[in-house]
Motif scaffolding. Structure first.
Motif, PDB file in Angstrom:
ATOM      1  N   UNK A   1      30.651 -42.229  95.823  1.00  0.00           N
ATOM      2  CA  UNK A   1      31.789 -41.845  96.638  1.00  0.00           C
ATOM      3  C   UNK A   1      32.537 -43.111  97.063  1.00  0.00           C
ATOM      4  N   UNK A   2      33.858 -43.139  96.892  1.00  0.00           N
ATOM      5  CA  UNK A   2      34.699 -44.286  97.223  1.00  0.00           C
ATOM      6  C   UNK A   2      35.315 -44.061  98.599  1.00  0.00           C
ATOM      7  N   UNK A   3      35.231 -45.089  99.462  1.00  0.00           N
ATOM      8  CA  UNK A   3      35.837 -44.924 100.793  1.00  0.00           C
ATOM      9  C   UNK A   3      37.358 -44.772 100.692  1.00  0.00           C
ATOM     10  N   UNK A   4      37.918 -44.081 101.657  1.00  0.00           N
ATOM     11  CA  UNK A   4      39.365 -43.828 101.664  1.00  0.00           C
ATOM     12  C   UNK A   4      40.146 -45.132 101.810  1.00  0.00           C
ATOM     13  N   UNK A   5      39.565 -46.103 102.507  1.00  0.00           N
ATOM     14  CA  UNK A   5      40.234 -47.387 102.692  1.00  0.00           C
ATOM     15  C   UNK A   5      40.398 -48.096 101.353  1.00  0.00           C
ATOM     16  N   UNK A   6      39.386 -48.076 100.512  1.00  0.00           N
ATOM     17  CA  UNK A   6      39.457 -48.704  99.201  1.00  0.00           C
ATOM     18  C   UNK A   6      40.505 -48.009  98.340  1.00  0.00           C
ATOM     19  N   UNK A   7      40.618 -46.711  98.440  1.00  0.00           N
ATOM     20  CA  UNK A   7      41.634 -45.976  97.674  1.00  0.00           C
ATOM     21  C   UNK A   7      43.020 -46.385  98.162  1.00  0.00           C
ATOM     22  N   UNK A   8      43.153 -46.498  99.459  1.00  0.00           N
ATOM     23  CA  UNK A   8      44.442 -46.895 100.029  1.00  0.00           C
ATOM     24  C   UNK A   8      44.831 -48.301  99.583  1.00  0.00           C
ATOM     25  N   UNK A   9      43.871 -49.245  99.522  1.00  0.00           N
ATOM     26  CA  UNK A   9      44.163 -50.614  99.102  1.00  0.00           C
ATOM     27  C   UNK A   9      44.540 -50.695  97.626  1.00  0.00           C
ATOM     28  N   UNK A  10      43.926 -49.889  96.797  1.00  0.00           N
ATOM     29  CA  UNK A  10      44.172 -49.969  95.361  1.00  0.00           C
ATOM     30  C   UNK A  10      45.311 -49.064  94.909  1.00  0.00           C
ATOM     31  N   UNK A  11      45.842 -48.248  95.792  1.00  0.00           N
ATOM     32  CA  UNK A  11      46.928 -47.344  95.434  1.00  0.00           C
ATOM     33  C   UNK A  11      48.189 -48.149  95.137  1.00  0.00           C
ATOM     34  N   UNK A  12      48.906 -47.803  94.103  1.00  0.00           N
ATOM     35  CA  UNK A  12      50.139 -48.480  93.720  1.00  0.00           C
ATOM     36  C   UNK A  12      51.260 -47.953  94.603  1.00  0.00           C
ATOM     37  N   UNK A  13      51.992 -48.887  95.208  1.00  0.00           N
ATOM     38  CA  UNK A  13      53.110 -48.473  96.042  1.00  0.00           C
ATOM     39  C   UNK A  13      54.364 -48.443  95.177  1.00  0.00           C
ATOM     40  N   UNK A  14      55.130 -47.399  95.267  1.00  0.00           N
ATOM     41  CA  UNK A  14      56.346 -47.324  94.452  1.00  0.00           C
ATOM     42  C   UNK A  14      57.413 -48.273  94.985  1.00  0.00           C
ATOM     43  N   UNK A  15      58.151 -48.871  94.088  1.00  0.00           N
ATOM     44  CA  UNK A  15      59.236 -49.748  94.518  1.00  0.00           C
ATOM     45  C   UNK A  15      60.414 -48.883  94.930  1.00  0.00           C
ATOM     46  N   UNK A  16      61.167 -49.337  95.941  1.00  0.00           N
ATOM     47  CA  UNK A  16      62.291 -48.519  96.395  1.00  0.00           C
ATOM     48  C   UNK A  16      63.381 -48.454  95.326  1.00  0.00           C
TER      49      UNK A  16
END
Length: 94
Positions: A1-16
């Motif tokens: 199980x992956x912590x939610x914080x790790x998912x948040x850190x590795x999530x790609x942020x879309x460019x505006x």
């Protein structure tokens, strides 16, 4: 199980996505930007002029105080030199 914080850190942020689709090199701040920049430049020049006047005034006051102190020192009569203290005679023995 992956912590939610790790998912948040590795999530790609879309460019505006830019809303302006024309040539971005032609975009200028316009008349309002010019007026604001001009007013800031005028305020800066006025502050520099005021600072120069204040510094000059302080310097002149210091020079006048030095001249007055020198004239006052020259007008005072010289202090007589203190004569050396007489040497203490030895205490008589009983």
């Amino acid at each position: 199980m992956v912590p939610a914080f790790a998912v948040w850190l590795t999530d790609v942020t879309p460019s505006p996505v830019p809303e302006y689709t024309g040539d971005v090199n032609l975009v200028t701040p316009g008349v309002i930007g010019f007026i604001v920049t001009f007013l800031i430049a005028v305020a800066t020049v006025l502050l520099v002029i005021d600072m120069t006047r204040r510094i000059r005034r302080v310097r002149y006051r210091a020079e006048v105080q030095e001249q007055l102190a020198a004239e006052e020192a020259a007008a005072k009569p010289p202090m007589p030199e203190a004569s050396p203290a007489p040497e203490a005679s030895p205490a008589p023995e009983d």
